[in-house]
Scaffold this active site. Structure first.
Site, PDB file in Angstrom:
ATOM      1  N   HIS A   1       0.892  -1.164   0.000  1.00 32.89           N
ATOM      2  CA  HIS A   1       0.000   0.000   0.000  1.00 32.89           C
ATOM      3  C   HIS A   1       0.932   1.216   0.000  1.00 32.89           C
ATOM      4  CE1 HIS A   1      -3.279   2.681   1.218  1.00 32.89           C
ATOM      5  NE2 HIS A   1      -4.142   1.702   0.971  1.00 32.89           N
TER       6      HIS A   1
ATOM      7  N   TYR B   1       1.773   2.558   5.182  1.00 31.77           N
ATOM      8  CA  TYR B   1       1.918   1.149   5.559  1.00 31.77           C
ATOM      9  C   TYR B   1       3.324   0.645   5.255  1.00 31.77           C
ATOM     10  CZ  TYR B   1      -3.072   1.163   6.307  1.00 31.77           C
ATOM     11  OH  TYR B   1      -4.321   1.442   6.797  1.00 31.77           O
TER      12      TYR B   1
ATOM     13  N   TYR C   1       4.035   6.637  -3.103  1.00 32.03           N
ATOM     14  CA  TYR C   1       3.176   7.753  -3.509  1.00 32.03           C
ATOM     15  C   TYR C   1       4.048   8.997  -3.668  1.00 32.03           C
ATOM     16  CZ  TYR C   1      -1.549   5.777  -2.595  1.00 32.03           C
ATOM     17  OH  TYR C   1      -2.717   5.065  -2.622  1.00 32.03           O
TER      18      TYR C   1
ATOM     19  N   HIS D   1       4.392   6.425  -7.568  1.00 36.27           N
ATOM     20  CA  HIS D   1       2.942   6.203  -7.475  1.00 36.27           C
ATOM     21  C   HIS D   1       2.160   7.507  -7.588  1.00 36.27           C
ATOM     22  CE1 HIS D   1      -0.120   3.118  -6.437  1.00 36.27           C
ATOM     23  NE2 HIS D   1      -0.778   4.126  -5.879  1.00 36.27           N
TER      24      HIS D   1
ATOM     25  N   GLU E   1      -0.438   5.652 -12.218  1.00 32.07           N
ATOM     26  CA  GLU E   1      -1.736   5.784 -12.877  1.00 32.07           C
ATOM     27  C   GLU E   1      -1.998   7.222 -13.306  1.00 32.07           C
ATOM     28  OE1 GLU E   1      -4.837   4.143 -10.380  1.00 32.07           O
ATOM     29  OE2 GLU E   1      -4.187   2.094 -10.765  1.00 32.07           O
TER      30      GLU E   1
ATOM     31  N   GLU F   1      -0.531  -3.675 -10.982  1.00 33.31           N
ATOM     32  CA  GLU F   1      -1.478  -3.464  -9.875  1.00 33.31           C
ATOM     33  C   GLU F   1      -2.851  -3.951 -10.293  1.00 33.31           C
ATOM     34  OE1 GLU F   1      -1.650   0.522  -7.912  1.00 33.31           O
ATOM     35  OE2 GLU F   1      -3.820   0.207  -7.968  1.00 33.31           O
TER      36      GLU F   1
ATOM     37  N   ALA G   1     -12.743  -0.450  -8.007  1.00 31.35           N
ATOM     38  CA  ALA G   1     -11.592   0.427  -8.318  1.00 31.35           C
ATOM     39  C   ALA G   1     -11.242   1.384  -7.188  1.00 31.35           C
ATOM     40  CB  ALA G   1     -11.843   1.222  -9.593  1.00 31.35           C
TER      41      ALA G   1
ATOM     42  N   TRP H   1      -2.838  -5.476  -5.352  1.00 30.25           N
ATOM     43  CA  TRP H   1      -3.061  -4.386  -4.395  1.00 30.25           C
ATOM     44  C   TRP H   1      -3.968  -4.898  -3.298  1.00 30.25           C
ATOM     45  CZ3 TRP H   1      -0.958   0.393  -4.071  1.00 30.25           C
ATOM     46  CH2 TRP H   1      -1.578   1.315  -3.194  1.00 30.25           C
TER      47      TRP H   1
ATOM     48  N   GLU I   1     -10.047  -2.505   4.411  1.00 33.29           N
ATOM     49  CA  GLU I   1     -10.687  -2.378   3.099  1.00 33.29           C
ATOM     50  C   GLU I   1     -10.533  -3.721   2.399  1.00 33.29           C
ATOM     51  OE1 GLU I   1      -8.757   0.857   0.981  1.00 33.29           O
ATOM     52  OE2 GLU I   1      -6.922  -0.272   0.671  1.00 33.29           O
TER      53      GLU I   1
HETATM   54  C1  DCB Z   1      -5.590   2.846  -7.822  1.00 30.15           C
HETATM   55  C2  DCB Z   1      -4.375   3.419  -7.157  1.00 30.15           C
HETATM   56  C3  DCB Z   1      -4.217   2.992  -5.712  1.00 30.15           C
HETATM   57  C4  DCB Z   1      -5.561   2.882  -5.095  1.00 30.15           C
HETATM   58  C5  DCB Z   1      -6.225   1.704  -5.776  1.00 30.15           C
HETATM   59  C6  DCB Z   1      -7.662   1.472  -5.320  1.00 30.15           C
HETATM   60  O1  DCB Z   1      -6.525   3.890  -7.986  1.00 30.15           O
HETATM   61  F1  DCB Z   1      -3.232   3.155  -7.828  1.00 30.15           F
HETATM   62  O2  DCB Z   1      -3.395   3.913  -5.047  1.00 30.15           O
HETATM   63  O3  DCB Z   1      -5.469   2.603  -3.706  1.00 30.15           O
HETATM   64  O4  DCB Z   1      -6.216   1.807  -7.185  1.00 30.15           O
HETATM   65  O5  DCB Z   1      -8.443   2.593  -5.517  1.00 30.15           O
HETATM   66  C7  DCB Z   1      -6.324   3.304  -2.840  1.00 30.15           C
HETATM   67  C8  DCB Z   1      -6.232   2.602  -1.494  1.00 30.15           C
HETATM   68  C9  DCB Z   1      -6.950   3.397  -0.443  1.00 30.15           C
HETATM   69  C10 DCB Z   1      -6.412   4.815  -0.430  1.00 30.15           C
HETATM   70  C11 DCB Z   1      -6.555   5.425  -1.807  1.00 30.15           C
HETATM   71  C12 DCB Z   1      -5.999   6.844  -1.902  1.00 30.15           C
HETATM   72  O6  DCB Z   1      -6.737   1.292  -1.623  1.00 30.15           O
HETATM   73  O7  DCB Z   1      -6.769   2.796   0.816  1.00 30.15           O
HETATM   74  O8  DCB Z   1      -7.148   5.579   0.499  1.00 30.15           O
HETATM   75  O9  DCB Z   1      -5.840   4.630  -2.742  1.00 30.15           O
HETATM   76  O10 DCB Z   1      -4.637   6.856  -1.717  1.00 30.15           O
HETATM   77  C13 DCB Z   1      -7.560   3.780  -8.916  1.00 30.15           C
HETATM   78  C14 DCB Z   1      -7.622   2.789  -9.869  1.00 30.15           C
HETATM   79  C15 DCB Z   1      -8.634   2.766 -10.817  1.00 30.15           C
HETATM   80  C16 DCB Z   1      -9.609   3.734 -10.800  1.00 30.15           C
HETATM   81  C17 DCB Z   1      -9.580   4.752  -9.845  1.00 30.15           C
HETATM   82  C18 DCB Z   1      -8.552   4.762  -8.900  1.00 30.15           C
HETATM   83  N1  DCB Z   1     -10.649   3.717 -11.740  1.00 30.15           N
HETATM   84  N2  DCB Z   1      -8.544   5.805  -7.901  1.00 30.15           N
HETATM   85  O11 DCB Z   1     -10.661   2.886 -12.641  1.00 30.15           O
HETATM   86  O12 DCB Z   1     -11.602   4.540 -11.634  1.00 30.15           O
HETATM   87  O13 DCB Z   1      -9.428   6.683  -7.990  1.00 30.15           O
HETATM   88  O14 DCB Z   1      -7.740   5.837  -6.998  1.00 30.15           O
END
Ligand code: DCB
Length: 520
Positions: free
Chosen positions: A254, A259, A284, A320, A358, A446, A452, A480, A487
């Site tokens: 993460h 973490y 990040y 990240h 991303e 990832e 998502a 991931w 979560e």
């Molecule tokens: C990606 C990111 C990753 C994110 C995960 C799940 O974001 F690379 O950093 O992780 O996918 O969303 C989440 C953690 C949370 C944390 C949050 C903010 O699981 O605990 O609070 O990041 O740091 C994606 C991937 C795909 C899409 C959107 C996101 N999508 N996004 O397809 O819409 O919005 O973060």
């Protein structure tokens, strides 16, 4: 950290200049000679915490989350952010959130928890991030001091162990920490005062951050680096040094700023014990990551690389980007960062570079991501002629069709495809096949069993379809994420020991499924 130390120095200077006048004595309810009198006086003199208009301090009242974070922000000299509510401390709270002192789910910026008592575990985390971010505590030494250690959630291990190591947190008569209880305003003053003393250097420094070394593998692992050596890309397939196909499967961390304890040698070894041969260190840039604390984040990356090397595993250094959606926003920093990493690890075949997690938002392939990739790839190639480099694409690394139509020049380049089983299905798989047909090498750096946003589900049936699809095409992946956050995408249950080893009881539904798919 240099910036923070400056702030602390300023705060401490203010504290000293104000003298040790017993301001606490001025409060009708702060008893002269009480254990907390000097602590309250110090905080009042520092301008960090005030009494009430009626002349009381209410030392026994539980301190609220907003009060605690605001005091920490004032002591650290953190500039106020743009608050999302009209709350009196919204600016301090927003700045603290952005600095990574706590995560949004621990204290949502919408404000519902601001006026509630802050749990002790969260208070200690905020305090350590604010004033003593470099301190670490040894797991065995410090956890032995805490009689109710099993009650502590794993995400607080690092700050709580550090606080005990620094002498900032201390056991009460029964040695209990009581992580979920609140703490009184008097206790908070004592904690802050000890942390400031520690920041002023009255106590010996804790463990230094790890130096880049040339660690040796513990033993050879099946599918590991000693077996495969330098990787190379042939056509669309990842291959080993002898030109034979290789598939890497493992976990992504993460956010290292939140973490990092799950990106240690022990945690990496624990995934290796289930058959993983790769680990991804998700550094990040925004959200309290590298852009706000470069040295600390690079130390965590170095620790993860060393951990992977000792475990004969490949390791991905992931820049990240996420809320900073366009990689061009920090292209100079990225080129410099990767040039330094490529220099440091030029002789280490384990290391893979992922240059932009991303890209998202208003960002184009040919106008932003591709020129960014050309710049960063050339910075890497100047130092490391053959390490594999992973390149993202717009729409959170889903637009591989755009990369396939206009790929970056060069060798040993692959393109990342990210998916979440609860959100993405056949349409995205078809896009992968289209890109492969055009000759684009793909690496799933990832993916998650959740939606998502990292939660929802878990969607194990959908995940199975995806992994079967990847296996059939020899595509490598990282899941991931390796952490105990509450979560569904997290592989570990809250409170799982950060350094492993784990049993089934420590794994979430997602973790059990994913770990069962590492070995071919
Ligand atoms: C990606 C990111 C990753 C994110 C995960 C799940 O974001 F690379 O950093 O992780 O996918 O969303 C989440 C953690 C949370 C944390 C949050 C903010 O699981 O605990 O609070 O990041 O740091 C994606 C991937 C795909 C899409 C959107 C996101 N999508 N996004 O397809 O819409 O919005 O973060």
């Amino acid at each position: 950290m240099r910036k923070l130390s400056g702030w602390i120095a300023a705060a401490v200077a203010g504290l000293l200049l104000a003298g040790a006048a017993p301001a606490g004595a001025a409060f009708s309810d702060v008893r002269p000679g009480s254990w907390y009198e000097a602590d309250v006086a110090a905080m009042v003199e520092a301008g960090a915490l005030k009494g009430y208009p009626d002349g009381t301090f209410r030392p026994g009242n539980e301190i609220t989350a907003a009060e605690f974070v605001a005091v920490a922000a004032r002591l650290a000299g953190l500039p106020k952010g743009q608050g999302q509510t009209g709350h009196w401390a919204a600016g301090e709270l927003q700045a603290a959130l952005e600095a990574g002192w706590y995560d949004w789910d621990e204290l949502p910026p919408t404000g519902e928890g601001f006026n509630r008592p802050i749990p002790r575990q969260l208070a200690v985390k905020v305090l350590m991030w604010a004033l003593l971010p470099e301190v670490r505590g040894d797991y065995n030494t410090e956890s032995a001091k805490i009689s109710d250690f099993p009650a502590l959630s794993g995400r607080y291990y690092e700050p709580v162990l550090a606080a005990y190591a620094a002498g900032v947190a201390r056991g009460g008569p029964d040695g209990a920490f009581r992580p979920l209880d609140g703490l009184s305003r008097a206790e908070a003053c004592a904690l802050f005062r000890r942390a400031l003393d520690r920041a002023r250097g009255e106590l010996p420094p804790a463990r230094p951050s790890p130096e880049p070394t040339a660690p040796q593998p513990v033993e050879a692992r099946q599918g590991g680096v000693s077996e495969n050596g330098w990787l190379e890309v042939r056509g669309t397939q990842l291959c080993n040094e002898a030109g034979r196909p290789v598939v890497l499967r493992g976990m992504s961390s993460h956010g290292l700023q939140w973490y990092g304890q799950f990106a240690s040698e022990g945690a990496i070894a624990a995934t290796g014990a289930y058959g993983a041969n790769v680990f991804r260190a998700a550094m990040y840039t925004a959200e309290g990551g590298w852009l706000s604390q470069r040295e600390a984040m690079e130390a965590r990356v170095a620790a993860a690389v060393d951990g992977a090397v000792r475990n004969d595993m490949y390791v991905i250094i992931d820049w990240h980007i996420l809320s900073d959606g366009n990689p061009m926003a920090h292209v100079d920093e990225a080129a410099d960062f990767f040039a330094r990493m490529a220099e440091r690890y030029r002789d280490v075949p384990n290391v893979i570079y992922e240059i932009c997690n991303e890209p998202n938002g208003n960002v184009s392939w040919s106008g932003d991501v591709k020129p960014y990739a050309e710049r960063v790839v050339s910075a890497i190639r100047a130092k490391s002629p053959r390490a594999v480099v992973l390149i993202g694409s717009p729409t959170w690394s889903q637009d591989v069709h755009l990369a396939a139509a206009d790929p970056v020049e060069g060798t040993n380049l692959m393109y990342t495809l990210h998916f979440y089983a609860g959100t993405h299905g056949k349409a995205l798989r078809d896009r992968v096949d289209g890109a492969l047909a055009k000759g684009l090498p793909i690496f799933v750096s990832e993916w998650g069993t959740s939606r998502a946003d990292g939660s929802g589900g878990v969607f194990l049936e959908e995940a199975r379809v995806w992994l079967d699809f990847l296996d059939a095409r020899g595509i490598s992946w990282c899941n991931w994420s390796l952490c105990d956050k509450n979560e569904t995408s997290a592989a570990l249950r809250p409170g799982a020991p950060a350094g492993g080893p784990w049993t089934d009881a420590h794994l979430t539904q997602s973790g059990k499924f994913v770990f069962s798919r590492f070995a071919p």
